[in-house]
Design an enzyme around this catalytic site. Structure first.
Site, mmCIF file in Angstrom:
data_model
loop_
_atom_site.group_PDB
_atom_site.id
_atom_site.type_symbol
_atom_site.label_atom_id
_atom_site.label_comp_id
_atom_site.label_asym_id
_atom_site.label_seq_id
_atom_site.Cartn_x
_atom_site.Cartn_y
_atom_site.Cartn_z
ATOM 1 N N HIS A 217 0.822 -1.215 0.000
ATOM 2 C CA HIS A 217 0.000 0.000 0.000
ATOM 3 C C HIS A 217 0.856 1.265 0.000
ATOM 4 O O HIS A 217 0.349 2.344 -0.312
ATOM 5 C CB HIS A 217 -0.965 -0.020 1.180
ATOM 6 C CG HIS A 217 -2.138 -0.916 0.954
ATOM 7 N ND1 HIS A 217 -3.253 -0.531 0.238
ATOM 8 C CD2 HIS A 217 -2.365 -2.209 1.313
ATOM 9 C CE1 HIS A 217 -4.119 -1.521 0.183
ATOM 10 N NE2 HIS A 217 -3.600 -2.556 0.823
ATOM 11 N N HIS A 243 -4.847 -9.266 -3.245
ATOM 12 C CA HIS A 243 -5.712 -9.698 -2.145
ATOM 13 C C HIS A 243 -6.341 -11.067 -2.428
ATOM 14 O O HIS A 243 -6.574 -11.845 -1.497
ATOM 15 C CB HIS A 243 -6.783 -8.640 -1.882
ATOM 16 C CG HIS A 243 -6.247 -7.398 -1.224
ATOM 17 N ND1 HIS A 243 -5.852 -6.296 -1.941
ATOM 18 C CD2 HIS A 243 -6.015 -7.099 0.080
ATOM 19 C CE1 HIS A 243 -5.406 -5.365 -1.101
ATOM 20 N NE2 HIS A 243 -5.491 -5.824 0.121
ATOM 21 N N GLU A 351 -12.129 -0.397 -4.004
ATOM 22 C CA GLU A 351 -11.218 -0.041 -2.898
ATOM 23 C C GLU A 351 -11.707 1.134 -2.052
ATOM 24 O O GLU A 351 -11.719 0.983 -0.814
ATOM 25 C CB GLU A 351 -9.812 0.235 -3.441
ATOM 26 C CG GLU A 351 -8.822 0.401 -2.306
ATOM 27 C CD GLU A 351 -7.402 0.624 -2.802
ATOM 28 O OE1 GLU A 351 -6.493 0.537 -1.966
ATOM 29 O OE2 GLU A 351 -7.200 0.891 -3.989
ATOM 30 N N HIS A 370 -13.188 -1.536 6.460
ATOM 31 C CA HIS A 370 -12.133 -1.576 7.477
ATOM 32 C C HIS A 370 -12.476 -0.647 8.637
ATOM 33 O O HIS A 370 -12.278 -0.995 9.807
ATOM 34 C CB HIS A 370 -10.792 -1.174 6.859
ATOM 35 C CG HIS A 370 -10.099 -2.280 6.143
ATOM 36 N ND1 HIS A 370 -9.108 -3.041 6.712
ATOM 37 C CD2 HIS A 370 -10.265 -2.778 4.888
ATOM 38 C CE1 HIS A 370 -8.677 -3.945 5.852
ATOM 39 N NE2 HIS A 370 -9.361 -3.808 4.726
#
EC number: 1.14.18.1
Length: 692
Positions: A217, A243, A351, A370
């Site tokens: 990232h 992922h 995302e 998240h």
């Protein structure tokens, strides 16, 4: 003149300490001017800096700033707070800092160094470290500045909090030069086997795996004002594939540990049965990371301090819009027009990065997921609680719920791949006329043919660079991790045509599912983990291709995770370690092979030699010699197109039109071999550990 590369690297050292103190093992001192002093030291900083400088062997002069940079947004984050890229307010702060440092004229390294010194003294250390790393990686004049191993600068994100009291005692009591006994990190410090998910703790809490996620990232940030920092070739597709491979690897480990494949988090209003107690403390905030109790549920988020005001209904609306885009095969743009949906666009939508074609319609489902998970204990900021580990790129993979969330994300991508708008591969796309694979095997020294051998290893990592306000000298933590014996692939090929090049694609998968039944290809294709991918010449006639496991284009060398250890003599890439910054986001070499079982876990080994004419990337100025080859399959190549024209995961990224099992799928240019992964359940000391 002082080496500016070394000076820039020293800004990583002991991030919570002010720059008025010496930095690095040699005690270098930055010669601060009044305008560069941290706010808390404006009254007496020069005197303190001079006092430290009296004993310094190296002094680093700094250019005065006539117009110091301003950070009106970023300076609002307290220096003792934790930083998360998943929080919108923190994204704004990071964007501001990156913009300021990127806009300093190229090759003006004196100005850049002084500006970074100024920023470091006024900004949150975690925020500065992230922004500084991104800037060094993306400025042309700083690409040769090594980015410090994140586990060394912020070790509290990776190691049991009890280790740091011992570490400070060791640093205080033992003078430099006296051997220091490593601090032993227990293997089972977050839970017991009463919690079945704890069987996977060795994998989820591995330092290398968590560093991989953080570094990926860093190379592929999802927000920046400079679009070129985000808009790298096939970035959205790589978000999907990286992922997807994590989920496939995790499911391999689950099957090896007698667990079912991970269950996707489908109903966002149901309780989350998985608890997680991280046993980590933040050295920045001096607080423990909040745990998550069993059976907690997502709640609407209303945390203005973090820029979060999102409801579960918002998430469900964005989800419906994403699912509609997948089912229709089109993406709707802000002006109401549509265009065909592809995997790269879908990755940026899910995302979501700044490349999302319609953020208003499709939201930021992955990132907000998240945040919802990280704030289940305090969704409205009522208790002034911090986020959980799942909201930090360096700790998120420790949490079992990370995999349930990403199983849902991956399922959305798979629905796109299985839709009528993504055509299954034709035979002509899969075959390689004239190329026949006659045999494949794996060879491990000291083991029978087609047996991979795994074991446990204890390795040391130096905490001293992140052990603020303590005496110098290495302080080692010793932890136990999975490893495997080096092995090689042997592939025998008959080429009945002319000499040519071919792409070798190597995958493995469990032979049976969790019920010990043979897989259907529709499920097994999602379980194949890619071990290596490389281009090799074929001469006419018989060929034997050998490839060392350490040469994988998916992994980074072992010593790159354990940076202070001396180079492994058998690693052919050891000369390229200086080029780590961009390619450092690869999978850790020591975790390349699944754990297996003591009895021997049956796997299948798949090899494909694809048609290079369909694989080749034609790029102006393309050179066969690239300075940074490590992990190019996971990280791409700097300033170049992704080094493979095929879809990521080819040939298993799409369902087959005709085959129902992997055996039915095999063509002459492919081969399948049964292999065994056997765990030797002993702990071996890393022979490269420093002597203590």
């Amino acid at each position: 003149m002082t080496d500016r590369v070394k000076s820039l690297q020293l800004l990583f050292d002991r991030p919570n300490e002010p720059l008025i103190t010496p930095k690095g093992e040699n005690g270098a001192i930055f010669q601060l001017t009044q305008d560069l002093l941290p706010v808390d030291y404006e009254d007496n900083g020069i005197a303190l800096n001079n006092r430290f400088g009296e004993e310094a062997d190296e002094k680093i002069p700094l250019k005065p700033l006539s117009n110091p940079p301003q950070f009106p947004i970023a300076s609002q984050l307290p220096t003792d707070a934790d930083f998360s890229l998943f929080l919108p307010r923190h994204q704004e702060m990071a964007t501001e800092v990156i913009d300021v440092l990127m806009n300093i004229p190229e090759n003006q390294l004196d100005d850049l160094l002084s500006s970074c010194v100024y920023a470091r003294g006024r900004l949150n250390p975690q925020l500065f470290n992230y922004c500084y790393s991104v800037v060094l990686m993306h400025r042309r004049d700083t690409r040769n500045v090594p980015i410090q191993n994140f586990a060394e600068t912020f070790p509290s994100k990776f190691l049991d909090s009890q280790a740091f009291a011992q570490a400070r005692e060791t640093a205080a009591v033992f003078p430099r030069g006296i051997p220091r006994t490593p601090i032993i990190i227990p293997r089972d410090y977050t839970a017991t086997d009463l919690e079945e998910e704890h069987r996977l703790a060795y994998w989820r809490e591995d330092i290398g795996i968590n560093l991989h996620h953080w570094q990926w990232h860093l190379v592929y940030p999802f927000t920046a004002s400079d679009r070129s920092i985000v808009a790298k070739d096939r970035r959205g597709e790589l978000f999907f594939y990286m992922h997807q491979q994590i989920i496939a690897r995790y499911n391999c480990e689950r099957i090896n540990n007698s667990l079912k494949r991970v269950k996707k988090f489908n109903n966002w209003r149901e309780p989350i049965p998985e608890a997680y107690f991280p046993k980590l403390d933040s050295l920045t905030s001096s607080r423990g990371w909040p745990p998550r109790q069993a059976n907690m549920t997502w709640q609407d988020l209303n945390r203005p301090v973090d820029g979060l005001n999102v409801t579960i209904s918002d998430m469900e609306r964005w989800r419906r819009n994403l699912e509609e885009a997948v089912s229709m095969g089109t993406v709707t743009l802000p002006d109401g027009s549509t265009r065909p949906l592809d995997i790269d666009t879908l990755g940026n939508m899910v995302e979501a990065s700044i490349l999302s074609p319609n953020r208003e319609l499709y939201g930021s489902v992955h990132n907000n997921g998240h945040s919802f998970s990280a704030y289940v204990h305090d969704p409205s900021h009522r208790y002034l609680e911090n986020f959980g580990v799942i909201a930090d790129e360096a700790t998120t993979m420790r949490d079992p719920f990370f995999y349930r969330w990403h199983a849902w994300v991956d399922d959305l991508f798979q629905k796109h791949k299985e839709s009528n708008f993504v055509r299954p591969y034709s035979r002509s796309e899969l075959e390689n006329p004239g190329v026949q694979v006659t045999s494949v095997s794996v060879e491990t020294q000291g083991s029978p043919q087609n047996v991979l051998s795994t074991f446990w290893m204890s390795s040391d990592v130096d905490l001293s660079r992140g052990l603020d306000f303590s005496n110098r000298g290495p302080v080692y933590a010793r932890f136990t991790h999975l490893n495997h014996r080096p092995f090689r692939y042997v592939i025998k090929v008959n080429n009945s045509g002319n000499a040519r090049r071919t792409t070798v694609r190597i995958f493995i998968s469990p032979k049976f599912d969790e019920r010990n039944l043979a897989w259907s290809l529709v499920d097994q294709r999602k379980m194949f983990i890619e071990m290596d991918r490389f281009v090799t010449p074929l001469k006419a006639g018989e060929n034997t291709i050998t490839r060392q496991s350490t040469e994988s284009t998916f992994t980074i060398p072992f010593e790159q995770t354990f940076r202070d250890l001396s180079v492994q003599a058998d690693d052919p890439r050891r000369v390229d370690l200086a080029a780590f910054n961009f390619c450092g986001c690869g999978w850790p070499q020591h975790m390349l092979v699944p754990k297996g079982t003591e009895a021997g876990a049956p796997y299948v080994f798949f090899v494909m030699l694809s048609n290079y004419d369909l694989d080749r990337i034609d790029e102006p100025g393309n050179s066969p010699e690239i300075s940074c080859k490590e992990a190019s399959s996971f990280c791409g190549l700097r300033d170049r197109k992704y080094p493979d024209k095929r879809a990521m995961g080819f040939p298993f990224d799409r369902p087959s039109r005709t085959a129902t099992s992997i055996e039915d799928f095999i063509l002459p240019n492919m081969a399948l071999q049964d292999i065994t992964i056997r765990l030797n359940n002993v702990v071996e000391a890393n022979p490269r550990n420093p002597r203590t």
